[in-house]
Design a protein around this motif. Structure first.
Motif, PDB file in Angstrom:
ATOM      1  N   ILE A  61       7.217   0.245  -2.997  1.00  0.00           N
ATOM      2  CA  ILE A  61       6.856  -0.740  -1.833  1.00  0.00           C
ATOM      3  C   ILE A  61       7.438  -0.263  -0.261  1.00  0.00           C
ATOM      4  O   ILE A  61       8.460   0.409  -0.311  1.00  0.00           O
ATOM      5  CB  ILE A  61       7.855  -2.202  -2.048  1.00  0.00           C
ATOM      6  N   SER A  62       6.644  -0.638   0.501  1.00  0.00           N
ATOM      7  CA  SER A  62       6.811  -0.264   2.023  1.00  0.00           C
ATOM      8  C   SER A  62       6.089  -1.227   2.789  1.00  0.00           C
ATOM      9  O   SER A  62       5.410  -1.915   2.472  1.00  0.00           O
ATOM     10  CB  SER A  62       6.156   1.280   2.105  1.00  0.00           C
ATOM     11  N   LYS A  63       6.738  -1.296   4.121  1.00  0.00           N
ATOM     12  CA  LYS A  63       6.156  -2.112   4.881  1.00  0.00           C
ATOM     13  C   LYS A  63       4.629  -1.912   5.151  1.00  0.00           C
ATOM     14  O   LYS A  63       3.979  -2.889   5.406  1.00  0.00           O
ATOM     15  CB  LYS A  63       6.986  -2.013   6.655  1.00  0.00           C
ATOM     16  N   GLU A  64       4.335  -0.624   5.247  1.00  0.00           N
ATOM     17  CA  GLU A  64       2.824  -0.260   5.330  1.00  0.00           C
ATOM     18  C   GLU A  64       2.135  -0.647   4.328  1.00  0.00           C
ATOM     19  O   GLU A  64       0.899  -1.324   4.560  1.00  0.00           O
ATOM     20  CB  GLU A  64       2.627   1.194   5.756  1.00  0.00           C
ATOM     21  N   SER A  65       2.745  -0.390   3.042  1.00  0.00           N
ATOM     22  CA  SER A  65       1.753  -0.938   1.900  1.00  0.00           C
ATOM     23  C   SER A  65       1.587  -2.445   1.859  1.00  0.00           C
ATOM     24  O   SER A  65       0.618  -2.887   1.342  1.00  0.00           O
ATOM     25  CB  SER A  65       2.394  -0.280   0.586  1.00  0.00           C
ATOM     26  N   LEU A  66       2.632  -3.215   2.250  1.00  0.00           N
ATOM     27  CA  LEU A  66       2.740  -4.542   2.414  1.00  0.00           C
ATOM     28  C   LEU A  66       1.501  -5.208   3.211  1.00  0.00           C
ATOM     29  O   LEU A  66       0.844  -6.034   2.815  1.00  0.00           O
ATOM     30  CB  LEU A  66       3.911  -5.188   2.654  1.00  0.00           C
ATOM     31  N   ILE A  67       1.411  -4.717   4.509  1.00  0.00           N
ATOM     32  CA  ILE A  67       0.336  -4.958   5.409  1.00  0.00           C
ATOM     33  C   ILE A  67      -0.963  -4.622   4.832  1.00  0.00           C
ATOM     34  O   ILE A  67      -1.753  -5.622   5.084  1.00  0.00           O
ATOM     35  CB  ILE A  67       0.735  -4.210   6.560  1.00  0.00           C
ATOM     36  N   TYR A 172      -1.383   4.362  -0.690  1.00  0.00           N
ATOM     37  CA  TYR A 172      -0.414   3.438  -1.134  1.00  0.00           C
ATOM     38  C   TYR A 172      -0.545   3.232  -2.577  1.00  0.00           C
ATOM     39  O   TYR A 172      -1.473   3.549  -3.196  1.00  0.00           O
ATOM     40  CB  TYR A 172      -0.517   2.177  -0.259  1.00  0.00           C
ATOM     41  N   THR A 180       0.382  -7.497  -3.876  1.00  0.00           N
ATOM     42  CA  THR A 180       0.492  -8.164  -2.759  1.00  0.00           C
ATOM     43  C   THR A 180      -0.860  -8.858  -2.398  1.00  0.00           C
ATOM     44  O   THR A 180      -0.627  -9.839  -1.705  1.00  0.00           O
ATOM     45  CB  THR A 180       0.789  -7.030  -1.536  1.00  0.00           C
TER      46      THR A 180
END
Length: 304
Positions: A61-67, A172, A180
């Protein structure tokens, strides 16, 4: 076989989505509203994949993948909602056809947003698939109404979903992206459900069985496979292959509900499969013949 694993997976998805009308019919006949069905399918898919792939999601998980996943969730929600609401005002056949317009929109998204060169064969194949779906789905009435407009918004949303899935799946983790988007789509559906005052689930076990089928097969398995396969297949070919959902839906309606198989259905299916052959081969067999003929003519002229 491994070379075409992405395409095989996409065909599997088309078969799963083509059978989705079974789950939808069970859910609606069992007393669930359309928005309740959408909410439940994304809730079930979120819980199922979230539990099964919790460890992999946590590790990647990462901020970019969540967005990225949230953006896919928004387009999923808009697509399913406008498609469902569109059915209130238009016919099933027109809804199916206009939804399939996404197959033509996809290649132009890359051209407009990313300045990607248009693949002429790919675009031609997309229009062929659309013609096939028109033959398969459309009736005599070609008038435009509010339901058609809503369904066109659905086509745009699904086109963006297919295109962005292709872009994000290469960057991602597939599990993070998929779960997500399910969570975001579920939350948006729940908000709409509450806003519409549809908080009571007055349904039978048949209705929940339908929602369960949609949640597990059409959503969890279908979308996860899509995300994985799109890392191997370009967006235009993906959209064309997924358009066979209409073909498999027709086949299953004939088998399960004993609908009459007409010449129009057969012709529509043939055109759609022809579009896939053109997209996959890029008409290489014709090019090969042209080269061989040209070479033969050159040799003959030199001999003379």
């Amino acid at each position: 076989m491994k070379k075409y694993s992405g395409e095989i997976g996409l065909f599997a998805i088309a078969i799963i989505w083509g059978s989705g009308f079974i789950g939808t019919k069970l859910a609606l006949d069992g007393g669930l509203s359309t928005i309740q069905t959408i909410t439940l399918r994304f809730f079930i898919a979120s819980i199922m994949l979230g539990i099964i792939f919790y460890k992999k999601i946590k590790e990647n998980i990462s901020k970019e993948s969540l967005i990225a996943g949230a953006l896919l969730g928004i387009f999923s929600f808009v697509g399913f909602t406008t498609q469902t609401l569109g059915l209130v005002y238009t016919t099933v056949s027109k809804n199916a056809f206009i939804t399939a317009v996404n197959v033509v929109i996809v290649p132009f998204i890359g051209f407009i947003l990313y300045k990607k060169k248009l693949d002429k064969i790919g675009v031609m194949s997309s229009f062929m698939a659309l013609v096939g779906i028109a033959v398969l789905s459309l009736e005599a009435d070609f008038s435009i109404n509010f339901g058609d407009f809503l369904t066109f918004l659905c086509a745009i949303s699904f086109a963006f979903h297919i295109f962005l899935t292709g872009e994000f799946s290469k960057k991602y983790n597939s599990y993070v992206l998929t779960v997500t988007q399910f969570v975001v789509a579920f939350l948006l559906s729940l908000i709409m459900q509450i806003a519409r005052g549809e908080t009571n689930f007055n349904t039978t076990s048949v209705g929940f069985m339908g929602a369960l089928y949609l949640g597990i097969f059409s959503t969890a398995i279908g979308f996860l496979l899509q995300t994985i396969c799109q890392s191997k297949v370009d967006q235009t070919r993906t959209a064309i292959i997924l358009s066979t959902e209409a073909v498999f839906g027709t086949i299953m309606s004939v088998i399960i509900f004993h609908e009459v198989l007409t010449v129009r259905m057969v012709v529509g299916c043939i055109i759609i499969f022809a579009s896939i052959i053109v997209a996959e081969t890029k008409l290489s067999f014709l090019k090969k013949k042209c080269v061989e003929k040209s070479t033969k003519n050159v040799i003959e002229s030199q001999i003379e």
